[in-house]
Scaffold this motif. Structure first.
Motif, PDB file in Angstrom:
ATOM      1  N   ARG A 127       9.148   4.342  11.814  1.00 30.24           N
ATOM      2  CA  ARG A 127       8.536   5.566  12.332  1.00 30.24           C
ATOM      3  C   ARG A 127       7.110   5.239  12.777  1.00 30.24           C
ATOM      4  NH1 ARG A 127      12.945   7.111  11.976  1.00 30.24           N
ATOM      5  NH2 ARG A 127      13.806   9.052  11.177  1.00 30.24           N
TER       6      ARG A 127
ATOM      7  N   MET B 184      -2.524 -13.370  -6.211  1.00 32.99           N
ATOM      8  CA  MET B 184      -3.641 -13.730  -7.094  1.00 32.99           C
ATOM      9  C   MET B 184      -4.705 -12.641  -6.972  1.00 32.99           C
ATOM     10  SD  MET B 184      -3.922 -17.754  -6.336  1.00 32.99           S
ATOM     11  CE  MET B 184      -4.060 -17.413  -4.609  1.00 32.99           C
TER      12      MET B 184
ATOM     13  N   ALA C 265       4.147  -8.202   4.169  1.00 37.42           N
ATOM     14  CA  ALA C 265       3.307  -9.310   3.696  1.00 37.42           C
ATOM     15  C   ALA C 265       3.380  -9.383   2.176  1.00 37.42           C
ATOM     16  CB  ALA C 265       1.864  -9.103   4.155  1.00 37.42           C
TER      17      ALA C 265
ATOM     18  N   PHE D 271      -3.462  -7.519  -2.713  1.00 40.98           N
ATOM     19  CA  PHE D 271      -3.198  -7.197  -4.115  1.00 40.98           C
ATOM     20  C   PHE D 271      -4.505  -6.989  -4.871  1.00 40.98           C
ATOM     21  CE2 PHE D 271       0.814  -8.685  -2.684  1.00 40.98           C
ATOM     22  CZ  PHE D 271       1.716  -7.931  -3.410  1.00 40.98           C
ATOM     23  N   LEU D 272      -5.493  -7.779  -4.477  1.00 40.30           N
ATOM     24  CA  LEU D 272      -6.798  -7.669  -5.133  1.00 40.30           C
ATOM     25  C   LEU D 272      -7.414  -6.275  -4.924  1.00 40.30           C
ATOM     26  CD1 LEU D 272      -9.132  -9.217  -6.536  1.00 40.30           C
ATOM     27  CD2 LEU D 272      -9.932  -9.876  -4.266  1.00 40.30           C
TER      28      LEU D 272
ATOM     29  N   TYR E  11      -5.580  -7.741   4.758  1.00 38.84           N
ATOM     30  CA  TYR E  11      -5.772  -9.185   5.033  1.00 38.84           C
ATOM     31  C   TYR E  11      -5.241 -10.032   3.879  1.00 38.84           C
ATOM     32  CZ  TYR E  11      -8.633 -13.360   6.323  1.00 38.84           C
ATOM     33  OH  TYR E  11      -9.096 -14.610   6.640  1.00 38.84           O
TER      34      TYR E  11
ATOM     35  N   GLU F 286      10.508   3.447   5.745  1.00 36.93           N
ATOM     36  CA  GLU F 286      10.209   2.005   5.798  1.00 36.93           C
ATOM     37  C   GLU F 286      11.123   1.360   6.843  1.00 36.93           C
ATOM     38  OE1 GLU F 286       8.279  -0.661   4.694  1.00 36.93           O
ATOM     39  OE2 GLU F 286       9.792  -1.905   5.708  1.00 36.93           O
TER      40      GLU F 286
ATOM     41  N   MET G  75       0.836  -1.211   0.000  1.00 37.32           N
ATOM     42  CA  MET G  75       0.000   0.000   0.000  1.00 37.32           C
ATOM     43  C   MET G  75       0.867   1.256   0.000  1.00 37.32           C
ATOM     44  SD  MET G  75      -3.188   0.286  -0.242  1.00 37.32           S
ATOM     45  CE  MET G  75      -3.360   1.871  -1.033  1.00 37.32           C
TER      46      MET G  75
HETATM   47  C1  LIG Z   1       1.251 -15.874   2.590  1.00 31.24           C
HETATM   48  C2  LIG Z   1       0.464 -14.723   2.020  1.00 31.24           C
HETATM   49  C3  LIG Z   1      -0.160 -14.872   0.792  1.00 31.24           C
HETATM   50  C4  LIG Z   1      -0.915 -13.822   0.261  1.00 31.24           C
HETATM   51  N1  LIG Z   1      -1.495 -13.978  -0.963  1.00 31.24           N
HETATM   52  C5  LIG Z   1      -2.247 -12.987  -1.495  1.00 31.24           C
HETATM   53  C6  LIG Z   1      -2.867 -13.141  -2.763  1.00 31.24           C
HETATM   54  O1  LIG Z   1      -2.722 -14.159  -3.436  1.00 31.24           O
HETATM   55  N2  LIG Z   1      -3.639 -12.111  -3.236  1.00 31.24           N
HETATM   56  C7  LIG Z   1      -3.804 -10.954  -2.538  1.00 31.24           C
HETATM   57  O2  LIG Z   1      -4.520 -10.072  -3.010  1.00 31.24           O
HETATM   58  N3  LIG Z   1      -3.206 -10.769  -1.334  1.00 31.24           N
HETATM   59  C8  LIG Z   1      -2.432 -11.756  -0.799  1.00 31.24           C
HETATM   60  N4  LIG Z   1      -1.834 -11.592   0.413  1.00 31.24           N
HETATM   61  C9  LIG Z   1      -2.132 -10.371   1.189  1.00 31.24           C
HETATM   62  C10 LIG Z   1      -1.235  -9.182   0.871  1.00 31.24           C
HETATM   63  O3  LIG Z   1       0.113  -9.574   0.793  1.00 31.24           O
HETATM   64  C11 LIG Z   1      -1.428  -8.140   1.978  1.00 31.24           C
HETATM   65  O4  LIG Z   1      -2.802  -7.867   2.136  1.00 31.24           O
HETATM   66  C12 LIG Z   1      -0.723  -6.823   1.628  1.00 31.24           C
HETATM   67  O5  LIG Z   1       0.656  -7.055   1.443  1.00 31.24           O
HETATM   68  C13 LIG Z   1      -0.942  -5.788   2.726  1.00 31.24           C
HETATM   69  O6  LIG Z   1      -0.335  -4.596   2.297  1.00 31.24           O
HETATM   70  P1  LIG Z   1       0.152  -3.500   3.318  1.00 31.24           P
HETATM   71  O7  LIG Z   1       0.921  -2.501   2.536  1.00 31.24           O
HETATM   72  O8  LIG Z   1      -0.988  -3.056   4.173  1.00 31.24           O
HETATM   73  O9  LIG Z   1       1.148  -4.296   4.315  1.00 31.24           O
HETATM   74  P2  LIG Z   1       2.585  -4.874   3.990  1.00 31.24           P
HETATM   75  O10 LIG Z   1       2.680  -5.322   2.584  1.00 31.24           O
HETATM   76  O11 LIG Z   1       2.881  -5.857   5.076  1.00 31.24           O
HETATM   77  O12 LIG Z   1       3.543  -3.603   4.177  1.00 31.24           O
HETATM   78  C14 LIG Z   1       3.696  -2.956   5.408  1.00 31.24           C
HETATM   79  C15 LIG Z   1       5.089  -2.333   5.442  1.00 31.24           C
HETATM   80  O13 LIG Z   1       5.192  -1.472   6.581  1.00 31.24           O
HETATM   81  C16 LIG Z   1       6.500  -1.631   7.140  1.00 31.24           C
HETATM   82  N5  LIG Z   1       6.495  -1.190   8.532  1.00 31.24           N
HETATM   83  C17 LIG Z   1       5.996  -1.840   9.622  1.00 31.24           C
HETATM   84  N6  LIG Z   1       6.186  -1.083  10.737  1.00 31.24           N
HETATM   85  C18 LIG Z   1       6.826   0.056  10.344  1.00 31.24           C
HETATM   86  C19 LIG Z   1       7.290   1.225  11.016  1.00 31.24           C
HETATM   87  N7  LIG Z   1       7.149   1.380  12.334  1.00 31.24           N
HETATM   88  N8  LIG Z   1       7.889   2.191  10.281  1.00 31.24           N
HETATM   89  C20 LIG Z   1       8.030   2.059   8.937  1.00 31.24           C
HETATM   90  N9  LIG Z   1       7.622   0.966   8.249  1.00 31.24           N
HETATM   91  C21 LIG Z   1       7.022  -0.016   8.934  1.00 31.24           C
HETATM   92  C22 LIG Z   1       6.776  -3.124   6.963  1.00 31.24           C
HETATM   93  O14 LIG Z   1       8.180  -3.379   7.072  1.00 31.24           O
HETATM   94  C23 LIG Z   1       6.204  -3.369   5.571  1.00 31.24           C
HETATM   95  O15 LIG Z   1       7.171  -3.163   4.574  1.00 31.24           O
HETATM   96  C24 LIG Z   1      -1.049 -12.599   0.976  1.00 31.24           C
HETATM   97  C25 LIG Z   1      -0.386 -12.433   2.180  1.00 31.24           C
HETATM   98  C26 LIG Z   1       0.375 -13.483   2.706  1.00 31.24           C
HETATM   99  C27 LIG Z   1       1.105 -13.287   4.013  1.00 31.24           C
END
Ligand SMILES: Cc1cc2nc3c(=O)[nH]c(=O)nc-3n(C[C@H](O)[C@H](O)[C@H](O)COP(=O)(O)OP(=O)(O)OC[C@H]3O[C@@H](n4cnc5c(N)ncnc54)[C@H](O)[C@@H]3O)c2cc1C
Length: 368
Positions: free
Chosen positions: A185, A53, A46, A331-332, A327, A36, A17
């Motif tokens: 942060r 997918m 994650a 990606f979706l 959750y 980051e 995100m």
């Molecule tokens: C095994 C698995 C399979 C999946 N398969 C799918 C799929 O097939 N299709 C789909 O749509 N989704 C899938 N997902 C879900 C998807 O990966 C997550 O929903 C998505 O990555 C969430 O995005 P995000 O940016 O909120 O969190 P993240 O991608 O986790 O990014 C959060 C970032 O914040 C950083 N961060 C944390 N704390 C701090 C801080 N204090 N200061 C600065 N940075 C910080 C972390 O290091 C990380 O880089 C899957 C997830 C997993 C675990």
């Protein structure tokens, strides 16, 4: 609370995100800075572990209509978003194949009924097609006549998450976004709008946001990456299973992601032998060519999840926006979340959020 042009924007978290949002803000003409906690290869997100997918109809078995609508929006938006990136990112929309072994036929019927009811409620999604053994073999020759029954969900997609993360990073660098790696942060470190401070702060920390958003929890997922030169699959294959919805997602060059367990735990320790055995034997039961596959990676990550397993956006202070709860559908739905946030900062309101029934929490003090 609308945005002024050329604002100073601070994004915390550069997983899925955070990278997408930082790029959209930079493209909208703002000065963007990103902090980051981890290194630039996205270890700790994650997003790095995911199969990526893009399966709105398949996911309707486990989520609500709003998320399915966001997924349908996301499928249309990904090609536009990827086209702007400076590095190639594999994306395809070749549908999803669902198969099951005879002993799981009852579970498969429940799944098929759910697909039917979603497709009836959402005519914008192509309905699932019922397949017999010959039709499965015609669609996915690599599987031959192994399965007697299946479902095909046309139009569903997938992308290469790792190529995407790398391409987004390169795009951010070329837009002159200031990137601070290994730099954890919290939104509490900033006073947006005060002199010398960013105009807006966006919290995209996923599970890292838990200290400030107590409803956030992690849902453990264990996932394997294998190189299987004897296997060719043209699309993600899901195997109906009584405990987890198992899948095999083909990437380019005979790389496959096999996943994923779904365990109510924030334990990030390495995958258990039991999970690895289950995932590998499920893959082998789909295609015997996995016997000679090489195990490239066995990884564990937590999906950032809110109490109701639905995503949400929160305005926690004037000019601070938190985005979380992506959750298992990150990606979706990320393009939809992105478009909602951009509408919110531009108009103070998001019509898309209403359409997706997406929770936008706005404490009274922030409305003022
Ligand atoms: C095994 C698995 C399979 C999946 N398969 C799918 C799929 O097939 N299709 C789909 O749509 N989704 C899938 N997902 C879900 C998807 O990966 C997550 O929903 C998505 O990555 C969430 O995005 P995000 O940016 O909120 O969190 P993240 O991608 O986790 O990014 C959060 C970032 O914040 C950083 N961060 C944390 N704390 C701090 C801080 N204090 N200061 C600065 N940075 C910080 C972390 O290091 C990380 O880089 C899957 C997830 C997993 C675990």
């Amino acid at each position: 609370m609308t945005v002024s042009p050329d604002s100073r924007m601070l994004v915390i978290g550069a997983g899925l995100m955070g990278r997408l949002l930082a790029l959209a803000l930079a493209q909208a003409g703002h000065r963007v800075e990103v902090h980051e906690a981890g290194p630039q290869d996205a270890t700790g997100s994650a997003a790095l572990a995911a199969a990526a997918m893009l399966a709105p109809l398949a996911e309707s078995a486990v989520t609500e209509a709003g998320v399915v609508r966001m997924g349908s929006h996301g499928l249309k938006r990904w090609p536009e978003l990827i086209a702007q990136l400076p590095l190639p990112t594999f994306f395809q929309q070749n549908g999803t194949l669902i198969v099951w072994h005879r002993q799981d036929a009852a579970e498969a019927s429940r799944f098929a009924r759910q697909m039917d009811s979603t497709a009836r409620a959402m005519p914008e999604l192509p309905p699932a097609q019922t397949l017999d053994g010959a039709a499965i073999a015609a669609l996915e020759p690599g599987l031959g006549q192994r399965f007697e029954h299946g479902l095909y969900l046309p139009g569903e997609g997938q992308l290469d998450n790792r190529q995407l993360l790398a391409a987004l990073q390169q795009a951010l660098e070329s837009m002159k976004v200031t990137l601070h790696w290994n730099s954890p942060r919290s939104p509490e470190d900033f006073s947006p709008g005060a002199s010398g401070q960013p105009n807006w702060v966006f919290d995209c920390r996923g599970l890292g946001a838990k200290p400030q958003w107590p409803g956030v929890r992690g849902v453990r997922g264990e996932v394997l990456r294998v190189f299987a030169p004897e296997v060719t699959l043209l699309r993600p294959v899901r195997l109906v299973h009584p405990r987890y919805p198992l899948y095999i997602a083909p990437k380019q060059d005979h790389i496959f992601v096999i996943g994923a367990t779904e365990i109510e735990s924030e334990d990030m320790s390495p995958a258990s032998v039991r999970s690895a055995l289950e995932l590998l034997s499920a893959a082998y039961s789909v295609h015997s060519g996995f016997a000679e596959a090489r195990l490239l990676e066995i990884s564990t990550q937590c999906r950032p999840t809110l109490i109701d397993n639905l995503p949400a956006v929160r305005l926690t202070a004037p000019h601070t926006i938190q985005i979380n709860g992506l959750y298992r559908h990150g990606f979706l739905i990320a393009p939809a979340m992105l478009d909602v946030v951009m509408e919110l900062i531009q108009n103070g309101h998001s019509a898309l959020a209403d359409r997706f029934n997406l929770r936008v929490e706005r404490p009274a003090a922030v409305m003022a």
